[in-house]
Design a protein around this motif. Structure first.
Motif, short mmCIF file in Angstrom:
data_model
loop_
_atom_site.label_atom_id
_atom_site.label_comp_id
_atom_site.label_asym_id
_atom_site.label_seq_id
_atom_site.Cartn_x
_atom_site.Cartn_y
_atom_site.Cartn_z
N GLU A 150 42.84 40.47 41.17
CA GLU A 150 43.69 40.27 39.99
C GLU A 150 42.54 39.98 38.99
OE1 GLU A 150 46.75 40.68 38.97
OE2 GLU A 150 46.91 41.48 41.16
N LYS A 151 41.54 39.32 39.24
CA LYS A 151 40.32 39.11 38.43
C LYS A 151 39.94 40.35 37.67
CE LYS A 151 38.81 34.31 39.20
NZ LYS A 151 37.62 33.63 39.78
N ILE A 152 39.74 41.03 38.54
CA ILE A 152 38.99 42.36 38.17
C ILE A 152 39.88 43.18 37.29
CG2 ILE A 152 37.90 44.62 39.13
CD1 ILE A 152 36.87 43.00 41.65
N MET A 153 40.99 43.30 37.79
CA MET A 153 42.05 44.22 37.06
C MET A 153 42.34 43.65 35.70
SD MET A 153 42.18 46.36 39.32
CE MET A 153 43.74 47.40 38.87
N SER A 154 42.45 42.20 35.55
CA SER A 154 42.72 41.88 34.31
C SER A 154 41.49 41.57 33.39
CB SER A 154 43.27 40.24 34.58
OG SER A 154 42.43 39.66 34.92
N GLY A 155 40.43 41.92 33.93
CA GLY A 155 39.12 41.74 32.95
C GLY A 155 38.51 40.21 33.06
#
Length: 92
Positions: free
Chosen positions: A50-55
């Motif tokens: 989720e962190k990676i996908m949301s930047g």
């Protein structure tokens, strides 16, 4: 020219957002999806994804796990699958 894994490693290591870079996003999803099978903390993987996908920035520990553990394991798995040809021994 860098391959996709080198580009992804560089981006994750430098906390560069990959949002909008479809080929990198796809590789992240592939790596994390394949990691669910052997990883004990599924919630940790979900949070990292989720962190990676949301930047959002990953912690140092999350970056280490993604780059040095998950990506390394996927690379080893891919290399072993591609290069391993099992043939019966003829001298038995």
């Amino acid at each position: 020219m860098e391959n996709i894994d080198d580009t992804l490693t560089k981006a994750i290591s430098n906390n560069e957002p990959i949002k909008g870079k479809d080929i990198l996003v796809g590789r992240v999803l592939e790596i994390i999806h394949k990691s669910y099978k052997g990883f004990s903390d599924k919630e940790f993987l979900d949070v990292m994804k989720e962190k990676i996908m949301s930047g959002k920035e990953l912690t140092d520990y999350e970056r280490h796990i993604f780059v040095d553990v998950l990506m390394f394991h996927r690379k080893m798995e891919d290399e072993c699958r591609d290069d391993t040809e099992i043939t019966p021994r003829k001298d038995n």
